[in-house]
Motif scaffolding. Structure first.
Motif, short mmCIF file in Angstrom:
data_model
loop_
_atom_site.label_atom_id
_atom_site.label_comp_id
_atom_site.label_asym_id
_atom_site.label_seq_id
_atom_site.Cartn_x
_atom_site.Cartn_y
_atom_site.Cartn_z
N GLN A 60 80.14 41.78 215.90
CA GLN A 60 80.17 43.13 215.35
C GLN A 60 79.32 43.22 214.09
O GLN A 60 78.55 44.18 213.92
CB GLN A 60 81.62 43.52 215.03
N PHE A 61 79.43 42.23 213.22
CA PHE A 61 78.63 42.23 212.00
C PHE A 61 77.14 42.21 212.31
O PHE A 61 76.35 42.93 211.69
CB PHE A 61 79.00 41.01 211.13
N LEU A 62 76.74 41.37 213.27
CA LEU A 62 75.32 41.29 213.62
C LEU A 62 74.79 42.63 214.13
O LEU A 62 73.67 43.03 213.79
CB LEU A 62 75.10 40.20 214.67
N MET A 63 75.60 43.33 214.91
CA MET A 63 75.17 44.64 215.41
C MET A 63 75.03 45.64 214.27
O MET A 63 74.07 46.40 214.22
CB MET A 63 76.16 45.14 216.47
N TYR A 64 76.01 45.63 213.37
CA TYR A 64 75.93 46.53 212.21
C TYR A 64 74.69 46.22 211.37
O TYR A 64 73.99 47.13 210.90
CB TYR A 64 77.18 46.40 211.34
N ALA A 65 74.42 44.92 211.16
CA ALA A 65 73.28 44.54 210.32
C ALA A 65 71.95 44.93 210.96
O ALA A 65 71.09 45.52 210.30
CB ALA A 65 73.32 43.03 210.07
N LEU A 66 71.79 44.62 212.24
CA LEU A 66 70.52 44.94 212.92
C LEU A 66 70.31 46.44 213.05
O LEU A 66 69.16 46.91 213.13
CB LEU A 66 70.49 44.29 214.29
N GLY A 67 71.39 47.22 213.07
CA GLY A 67 71.27 48.66 213.19
C GLY A 67 71.23 49.39 211.86
O GLY A 67 71.07 50.62 211.82
N HIS A 68 71.35 48.66 210.76
CA HIS A 68 71.40 49.30 209.44
C HIS A 68 70.03 49.87 209.05
O HIS A 68 68.99 49.22 209.29
CB HIS A 68 71.85 48.28 208.39
N PRO A 69 69.99 51.05 208.45
CA PRO A 69 68.70 51.65 208.06
C PRO A 69 67.85 50.75 207.17
O PRO A 69 66.62 50.71 207.31
CB PRO A 69 69.12 52.93 207.32
N LYS A 70 68.49 50.00 206.27
CA LYS A 70 67.72 49.14 205.38
C LYS A 70 67.14 47.95 206.13
O LYS A 70 66.07 47.45 205.77
CB LYS A 70 68.59 48.66 204.21
N PHE A 71 67.84 47.48 207.16
CA PHE A 71 67.25 46.41 207.97
C PHE A 71 66.10 46.97 208.79
O PHE A 71 65.05 46.33 208.91
CB PHE A 71 68.29 45.76 208.88
N LYS A 72 66.28 48.14 209.34
CA LYS A 72 65.21 48.75 210.12
C LYS A 72 63.93 48.91 209.31
O LYS A 72 62.83 48.70 209.80
CB LYS A 72 65.66 50.12 210.65
#
Length: 668
Positions: A417-429
């Motif tokens: 779940q954390f990995l999905m949130y991180a990869l989908g975060h605007p700042k990661f994008k």
């Protein structure tokens, strides 16, 4: 080329090395501890030798055991992988003395660069930029306090040997330094058998950028570009990518030049990584890892080079296969580490992997576990590394996110779940990243899920009842025709529907469901009311399958794993796990009540700081646990007096065991 290679490691890296060796026609030898006798890395090799022990210290870190296994099997060479003995100069020397090729750099280079303090002195003389800090031999707390004041808070306390975040603490004030030093020393001693520490000025919002290098015995040196490893938790990398985004051509060239200068300064041979932290205006050397890195897969993806093959060829005395001009970069790659750990607290988890489905068709998968394997408390809790490669960063990010959405794991918690949130975060994008990314965005990255909706509660109750009926009678159609499981055998009554009660526990919150079973329908009568058609089930195994439902004229399926005491639904956006013991009980990872403290995970007790009669205030550390080489302090939530301590240092405890009894109250 040598004929037989002993792999002095375990897990996914041992499997990874074995795959390349097999392709090169080299026979392989695995070693395994008592815990790992059924490990996938044992199956991946041509031969295997038991070295006994359970912890790292009495198995994979035992030089004599490893060398004996190599001699016994007539191995020509040893590949240490990463971690364990990979950066131990004594081991490299012992290999040479036994006339066994060490697939790694010379012992002298490991010794110099393995000591962060010695390495920094050498890098300073080579003109490589350094973070202000103290790298000396004096280790008394009073002296370290003096140096910390000179550097200026906040400071970073670091283990001089090893890496991976072990023995690392951020200290904001002098009052916290002694506690941090003592804790760092214990953790460093356990991980690296060396408790020497160093201090550095803590750079706020730094990026972690590293350069992959290779050198041969002929004096040829190349770099294989850089990686950005800024997404970290507990000072450990969790998402890495190559090349580093938002890096100017000028800065990139300076990074490569500094990395190559560092390598020349020590007459290096083999694979290595020069690590830097960078802010908006400058970059600074932090350490060199004289081994293969966990995240080497992203470099392999963008370069098309098998780094393990290069290591083996260089160890065999060959020249570098390519010159700097012949090495090209292709596209972008991102790797995510899937761990058995809590997605919010990052507490490592241990237990049986009841179900595991990895996206082999979508991305590169490096793993050494399968359904039914056990994640123990003794080693790193990594389940898999997933690496996506594509023409652009955004395409690679999207591919990796989709692959993680398709990943299924049950039996213990994971950071999916954390990995999905991180990869989908605007700042990661947008690649607006630094090493504080996780803490800075904790509200969106580490958010708990609410209780599942009524549909999934109802389906969970249905599946649990089905599993419990099937435990006692043969009511499953052998040809998968999905009959009503209660037809004519159970749950049907002459004068009305059968009524059953099922407790559903989700994240410790229990709801009792009253379920009515009819011929083609089932109903939930409490704590809410709903009625639905019996869903069809496609079974892939005894416990795993898909629920098939018609929604607005379309068929939809939900993958699940179910047994008599729990059900897990694997949804794209989240994993829903309902527990339902025959007599459901509430658990709390911190305390059973105000008078008891329990172990939040299977662990070893490394420090008991109180005894019966000890008066403590809120925040006092009572017991320190160690699991997967990470310290986990148990602290008092209120002031009071310790009544009873049930365990001693060195004891192994299971999750949920009561550690001590405590009476809250005012103290003098």
């Amino acid at each position: 080329m040598f004929k037989k290679l002993l792999i002095a490691n375990r897990g996914e890296i041992a499997c990874r090395i074995a795959a390349t060796a097999r392709r090169m026609g080299i026979r392989t030898v695995a070693i395994y501890s008592d815990v790992d006798r059924d490990g996938l890395h044992v199956e991946a090799c041509d031969e295997a030798v038991a070295i006994g022990g359970t912890s790292s210290a009495d198995s994979y870190l035992e030089i004599d055991k490893v060398l004996s296994a190599a001699i016994e099997t007539a191995s020509d060479a040893i590949h240490p992988g990463y971690g364990f003995l990979s950066e131990n100069p004594v081991f490299a020397k012992e290999c040479a003395a036994a006339k066994i090729i060490f697939v790694g750099p010379p012992a002298t280079a490991i010794e110099v660069m393995g000591s962060k303090s010695k390495a920094k002195k050498l890098m300073e003389s080579a003109g490589v930029p350094l973070v202000p800090g103290y790298h000396g031999e004096e280790q008394e707390v009073s002296y370290l306090s003096q140096k910390a004041n000179e550097i200026g808070f906040p400071v970073l306390v670091k283990a001089s040997a090893g890496g991976g975040g072990r023995g690392m603490r951020i200290v904001e004030s002098l009052d916290d330094l002694e506690t941090a030093v003592n804790s760092s020393k214990r953790e460093a001693k356990a991980a690296f058998s060396d408790d020497h520490l160093m201090l550095e000025k803590f750079i706020t919002e730094p990026r972690h950028i590293e350069v992959q290098i290779f050198a041969d015995e002929k004096g040829n040196i190349v770099h294989l570009f850089e990686r950005d490893c800024s997404v970290q938790r507990r000072y450990q990398k969790v998402i890495e990518e190559a090349p580093a985004p938002n890096l100017s051509i000028e800065t990139r060239k300076k990074l490569f030049d500094a990395a190559l200068a560092a390598v020349r300064a020590i007459n290096y041979v083999g694979a290595g990584t020069i690590e830097f932290i960078a802010d908006a205006n400058q970059f600074y050397f932090i350490e060199m890892n004289t081994r293969l890195q966990v995240e080497h897969s992203v470099t392999e993806a963008i370069s098309g080079i098998d780094l393990v093959e290069w290591q083996i060829r260089i160890a065999n005395g060959e020249r570098l296969p390519l010159s700097q001009e012949e090495i090209t970069q292709n596209g972008h790659a991102i790797e995510a580490r899937l761990y058995a750990e809590d997605s919010i607290t990052f507490q490592p988890q241990a237990g049986v992997i009841k179900h595991l489905k990895l996206p082999f068709d979508e991305v590169r998968v490096d793993t050494a576990v399968r359904s039914g394997d056990v994640v123990s408390i003794y080693y790193d809790p990594m389940i898999s590394k997933l690496t996506a490669h594509d023409a652009t960063r955004e395409l690679a990010r999207s591919k990796l996110l989709h692959a993680i959405e398709e990943t299924e794991i049950d039996g213990l918690e994971s950071n999916r779940q954390f990995l999905m949130y991180a990869l989908g975060h605007p700042k990661f994008k947008s690649a607006n990243l630094h090493t504080g990314f996780v803490e800075e965005n904790a509200n969106s990255l580490l958010k708990p899920d609410g209780y599942p909706d009524q549909l999934h509660q109802a389906l969970a109750a249905f599946l649990l009842l089905k599993q419990r009926f099937e435990e006692h009678m043969d009511i499953v159609d052998a040809h998968n025709k999905n009959p009503n499981p209660w037809d004519e055998k159970a749950g049907w009554r002459v004068n009305g529907p059968g009524l059953f009660e099922v407790d559903l526990s989700y994240n410790g919150e229990i709801k009792s469901c009253l379920v009515s079973i009819e011929k083609k329908h089932f109903q939930i009568l409490k704590p809410f009311k709903t009625k639905m058609l019996m869903p069809a089930i496609r079974w892939d195994s005894e416990n795993y399958g898909s629920l098939l439902r018609s929604v607005e004229t379309k068929n939809k399926s939900i993958n699940f794993y179910a047994d008599i005491e729990h059900v897990t639904f694997f949804l794209k956006e989240r994993t829903l796990s309902f527990a339902s013991p025959r007599k459901a009980t509430t658990s709390n990872t911190d305390a059973l009540d105000e008078t008891s403290f329990t172990a939040p995970m299977p662990a070893k007790i490394i420090s008991v700081n109180v005894r019966a009669g000890t008066e403590v205030t809120a925040g006092t550390t009572l017991v320190i646990l160690e699991a997967m080489k990470i310290e986990n302090p148990i602290r008092a939530t209120k002031s009071g007096v310790v009544e009873t301590v049930f365990f001693a240092e060195g004891d192994i405890v299971e999750e949920g065991e009561i550690l001590l009894k405590f009476t809250p109250g005012e103290i003098n």
